[in-house]
Design an enzyme around this catalytic site. Structure first.
Site, PDB file in Angstrom:
ATOM      1  N   GLY A  45       0.785  -1.231   0.000  1.00  0.00           N
ATOM      2  CA  GLY A  45       0.000   0.000   0.000  1.00  0.00           C
ATOM      3  C   GLY A  45       0.815   1.278   0.000  1.00  0.00           C
ATOM      4  O   GLY A  45       0.318   2.324   0.447  1.00  0.00           O
ATOM      5  N   CYS A 120       9.171   4.044  -3.418  1.00  0.00           N
ATOM      6  CA  CYS A 120      10.191   3.123  -3.931  1.00  0.00           C
ATOM      7  C   CYS A 120       9.580   1.770  -4.273  1.00  0.00           C
ATOM      8  O   CYS A 120       8.663   1.300  -3.590  1.00  0.00           O
ATOM      9  CB  CYS A 120      11.303   2.929  -2.892  1.00  0.00           C
ATOM     10  SG  CYS A 120      12.225   4.435  -2.586  1.00  0.00           S
ATOM     11  N   GLY A 122       8.864  -2.213  -4.672  1.00  0.00           N
ATOM     12  CA  GLY A 122       8.986  -3.291  -3.707  1.00  0.00           C
ATOM     13  C   GLY A 122       9.700  -4.517  -4.224  1.00  0.00           C
ATOM     14  O   GLY A 122      10.187  -5.329  -3.453  1.00  0.00           O
ATOM     15  N   LYS A 175      -3.318  -1.453   6.361  1.00  0.00           N
ATOM     16  CA  LYS A 175      -4.484  -2.317   6.113  1.00  0.00           C
ATOM     17  C   LYS A 175      -5.035  -2.895   7.417  1.00  0.00           C
ATOM     18  O   LYS A 175      -5.483  -4.057   7.463  1.00  0.00           O
ATOM     19  CB  LYS A 175      -4.130  -3.431   5.130  1.00  0.00           C
ATOM     20  CG  LYS A 175      -3.602  -2.901   3.790  1.00  0.00           C
ATOM     21  CD  LYS A 175      -3.384  -4.004   2.776  1.00  0.00           C
ATOM     22  CE  LYS A 175      -2.840  -3.426   1.469  1.00  0.00           C
ATOM     23  NZ  LYS A 175      -2.644  -4.449   0.428  1.00  0.00           N
ATOM     24  N   MET A 176      -4.994  -2.058   8.463  1.00  0.00           N
ATOM     25  CA  MET A 176      -5.554  -2.498   9.746  1.00  0.00           C
ATOM     26  C   MET A 176      -7.043  -2.798   9.638  1.00  0.00           C
ATOM     27  O   MET A 176      -7.584  -3.618  10.406  1.00  0.00           O
ATOM     28  CB  MET A 176      -5.309  -1.428  10.806  1.00  0.00           C
ATOM     29  CG  MET A 176      -3.862  -1.291  11.270  1.00  0.00           C
ATOM     30  SD  MET A 176      -3.228  -2.748  12.131  1.00  0.00           S
ATOM     31  CE  MET A 176      -4.293  -2.807  13.569  1.00  0.00           C
ATOM     32  N   ASP A 177      -7.713  -2.142   8.687  1.00  0.00           N
ATOM     33  CA  ASP A 177      -9.154  -2.385   8.502  1.00  0.00           C
ATOM     34  C   ASP A 177      -9.435  -3.821   8.073  1.00  0.00           C
ATOM     35  O   ASP A 177     -10.531  -4.347   8.319  1.00  0.00           O
ATOM     36  CB  ASP A 177      -9.727  -1.417   7.466  1.00  0.00           C
ATOM     37  CG  ASP A 177      -8.962  -1.450   6.152  1.00  0.00           C
ATOM     38  OD1 ASP A 177      -7.746  -1.194   6.175  1.00  0.00           O
ATOM     39  OD2 ASP A 177      -9.583  -1.724   5.101  1.00  0.00           O
ATOM     40  N   ALA A 482      46.801 -10.938 -35.694  1.00  0.00           N
ATOM     41  CA  ALA A 482      46.849  -9.714 -36.501  1.00  0.00           C
ATOM     42  C   ALA A 482      48.268  -9.381 -36.922  1.00  0.00           C
ATOM     43  O   ALA A 482      48.485  -8.703 -37.937  1.00  0.00           O
ATOM     44  CB  ALA A 482      46.253  -8.548 -35.714  1.00  0.00           C
ATOM     45  N   LYS A 484      50.748  -8.370 -34.381  1.00  0.00           N
ATOM     46  CA  LYS A 484      51.260  -7.364 -33.432  1.00  0.00           C
ATOM     47  C   LYS A 484      52.711  -7.639 -33.057  1.00  0.00           C
ATOM     48  O   LYS A 484      53.570  -6.745 -33.129  1.00  0.00           O
ATOM     49  CB  LYS A 484      50.389  -7.363 -32.155  1.00  0.00           C
ATOM     50  CG  LYS A 484      48.936  -7.022 -32.382  1.00  0.00           C
ATOM     51  CD  LYS A 484      48.152  -7.031 -31.093  1.00  0.00           C
ATOM     52  CE  LYS A 484      48.122  -8.400 -30.425  1.00  0.00           C
ATOM     53  NZ  LYS A 484      47.494  -9.442 -31.245  1.00  0.00           N
ATOM     54  N   SER A 552      44.902  -6.779 -25.615  1.00  0.00           N
ATOM     55  CA  SER A 552      44.279  -5.707 -24.804  1.00  0.00           C
ATOM     56  C   SER A 552      42.912  -5.333 -25.375  1.00  0.00           C
ATOM     57  O   SER A 552      42.736  -4.259 -25.936  1.00  0.00           O
ATOM     58  CB  SER A 552      45.192  -4.486 -24.718  1.00  0.00           C
ATOM     59  OG  SER A 552      45.679  -4.073 -25.969  1.00  0.00           O
TER      60      SER A 552
END
EC number: 2.7.7.4
Length: 641
Positions: A45, A120, A122, A175-177, A482, A484, A552
């Site tokens: 809620g 925020c 949940g 939601k105590m109701d 390549a 190098k 690299s």
């Protein structure tokens, strides 16, 4: 003013109205601000509660209310005329799913205070969003569904709030109701939460039984439905909770410098927000990390000079002496300065989709300070559902772990638990400028305070002068096959004929010794290049022309090595060869093994290669022979002095 005008009823009424408006505006201007978040499990809620707060504080316009009523009917709210959650769940995806995904910020005010509230999410997969909302909050409202009690997400968000340093916690049993306002069930939930809170170090919290649906104990308390509750309503608590504790003002003075205020030649001050403590003219202060001291001559604000500036105020501090101070420095009490160090232990909350790269350089931003940092392999990852410490080689999205990090120069800091302003930081990816992590510093490592640079009389300029050359690092990069190493070898032979002092670092050769403990995972590749970069730097300091032949594959690591050296000394040479050409050469049979699945993490097959974007030299090995490529490189780097 005539007596008749003063007695005129219309004039008197207008005057009273004007005075009331002026008094109201003055009162509103000087209201304090409280930033708070709501968090908890899904469907506890949170959005409904915020919608209720906005509605009860009359922060909804008539057209918004009409649209809200229409949306509530369209969505269907089971007999409820207004679905307050729709005021906050602004994303279409949120309304479709009935959940909060992003952090939703809302503004409202009461007669006593102004508020910024962050709703925020949940769900566990949105932990980074929750941390973002909590990072600036003074208080957290942790909601619990009275039917469900304390859940995993309740523990998770409580731990995160405690980790972020939020000291004011409200346990809102919502939601105590739906449980008929049963005090026994409420007391059991509070007792269960209290036991958990104590286990993770939460010292205090305020529990309130509420109903966002019915409005119980939201604005007034006690509700007729909870005669057994004698505490404040939620709004009353939010209005009176202490925003800036007296403890912060009692701490030593700290002011991170935001900018140098120099409107004219007669004024020079240093502006920023006072993080802790207080300052007044005549105080002795110290500028860090330089350690230079001076006396405060003025404390200036837009409204004029102050006799004293306190924590939470933005001020400009002027010195009695002309000493060096700039953005990123920290002005502190001379007799109680903070620490400066370059190695730390910290907690990290990883916020990027891409996992953390151990050893890769990131930007670390702490207040107004920005430095380069590398993160070591985590000591452990925290399972925030069980509080277990788990072994981890890296951190994934939403993971929380503890790791050591090292910065390229000392930063001024204090442990996050003592000072959020000087202990909290973010990590930024150097290539994308995206924020990848939030962190909290624990302490500096002992070795950071005991290891110092030793001054040497013979410096790199003397080494270079003796060899009659300018040091350089010729960094050959490209796919395996390549060419190098072949081209680098040709270049070195030509330099040798020119009586130049050189050294060639080859990838395969280095892995027989210095880097024999490293494999070919992404983390090992990063560490491989870091070590080679440090060796190349030392050799350049000795005055040598260093040639390095390494795949690299990552731009970030090549850029890291570039920044180790003075401008102009790092020469990136891209040995450009199409993958199919390199694979056809396959002198060592590596591509064949990689294609067969016998060689994992092979660049170009199942591990990426990031070509240079702006190399100093580009060599096309399809169009050039190794000898032609070497000649092209030599011509490009001349003159060598």
């Amino acid at each position: 003013m005539s007596d008749s005008l003063a007695q005129d009823p219309v004039y008197k009424t207008e005057t009273l109205i004007a005075e009331d408006i002026e008094a109201y505006l003055d009162q509103h201007q000087h209201k304090t601000m409280l930033r708070f978040i709501t968090c908890g499990s899904v469907d506890d809620g949170k959005s409904t509660l915020i919608g209720r707060l906005l509605y009860d504080s009359k922060m909804i316009f008539e057209d918004q209310l009409a649209a809200l009523e229409a949306d509530s009917k369209r969505v269907g709210t089971q007999g409820q005329e207004i679905d307050f959650a729709l005021l906050v769940d602004g994303l279409a995806a949120e309304r479709e799913q009935g959940i909060t995904i992003d952090v939703a910020y809302r503004f409202f005010n009461t007669e006593k205070r102004k508020f910024i509230v962050a709703d925020c999410p949940g769900h566990e997969q949105y932990t980074r969003n929750m941390v973002t909302g909590a990072s600036t909050a003074d208080l957290a409202v942790i909601l619990i569904d009275a039917r469900k009690g304390v859940l995993v997400q309740t523990r998770r968000h409580s731990y995160l709030c405690h980790l972020i340093g939020i000291k004011n916690l409200v346990l809102a049993v919502n939601k105590m109701d739906l449980i008929d306002y049963d005090q026994t069930k409420y007391d059991a939930i509070v007792a269960n939460y209290a036991a958990f809170a104590k286990s993770i170090g939460i010292e205090r919290f305020t529990a309130i039984p509420i109903s966002g649906f019915k409005g119980d104990n939201i604005t007034t308390a006690p509700s007729a439905n909870t005669p057994w509750y004698t505490g404040p309503s939620l709004v009353a608590h939010l209005e009176t909770v202490e925003v800036l504790s007296s403890e912060d003002q009692a701490k030593p003075f700290r002011l991170p410098v935001q900018w140098v205020n120099r409107p004219n030649l007669d004024f020079r001050g240093f502006s920023g927000l006072i993080a802790t403590g207080a300052v007044k003219p005549g105080d002795e202060v110290r500028v860090l990390p330089s350690g230079k001291t001076s006396t405060v001559s003025r404390v200036v604000t837009f409204d004029g000079d102050l006799d004293e500036g306190v924590a939470g105020q933005s001020v400009t501090v002027c010195f009695a002496d002309e000493i060096d101070c700039s953005r990123g420095n920290v002005i502190a009490a001379a007799d109680a300065p903070p620490q400066a160090a370059d190695q730390f232990e910290a907690t990290l909350v990883w916020m990027a989709d891409e996992a953390m790269h151990v050893g890769r350089a990131y930007w670390l931003k702490l207040g107004t300070q920005m430095v380069s940092t590398t993160v070591q392999q985590p000591k452990y990852e925290i399972n925030v559902n069980t509080m277990e410490h788990l072994a981890a080689k890296t951190l994934q999205l939403n993971s929380i772990g503890v790791a050591e990090l090292a910065t390229d120069k000392p930063i001024v800091f204090e442990p996050y638990a003592e000072n959020r302003a000087l202990g909290g930081f973010i990590l930024i990816d150097k290539l994308t400028n995206a924020t990848v992590a939030a962190g909290m510093l624990h302490f500096s490592l002992r070795r950071a305070q005991n290891v110092h640079w030793q001054p040497l009389d013979i410096d790199r300029r003397e080494h270079a002068r003796l060899k009659n050359q300018t040091p350089r690092v010729l960094w050959f990069t490209g796919l395996s096959g390549a060419g190098k190493s072949t081209i680098a070898n040709e270049v070195e032979k030509r330099l040798n004929l020119m009586n130049r002092h050189t050294f060639l670092l080859d990838g395969d050769n280095i892995r027989h010794g210095l880097n024999r403990d490293l494999g070919f995972t992404e983390a090992d590749r990063i560490e491989n290049i870091r070590r080679v970069g440090e060796v190349a730097k030392l050799m350049a300091d000795a005055g040598l022309i260093v040639l390095t032949a390494f795949i690299s594959p990552f731009r970030a690591e090549r850029e890291m090595v570039r920044k180790m050296l003075p401008d102009g000394e790092f020469i990136e040479i891209y040995v450009e060869t199409p993958l199919d050409v390199a694979e056809r050469r396959d002198v060592k049979g590596l591509y064949k093994k990689a294609r067969a699945g016998d060689l994992k993490n092979f660049t170009g097959i199942d591990s990426p290669y990031e070509p240079p974007e702006n190399p100093e030299i580009r060599v096309d090995t399809v169009a050039m022979t190794p000898a032609q490529a070497a000649e092209h490189i030599i011509r490009a780097i001349l003159p060598l002095k």
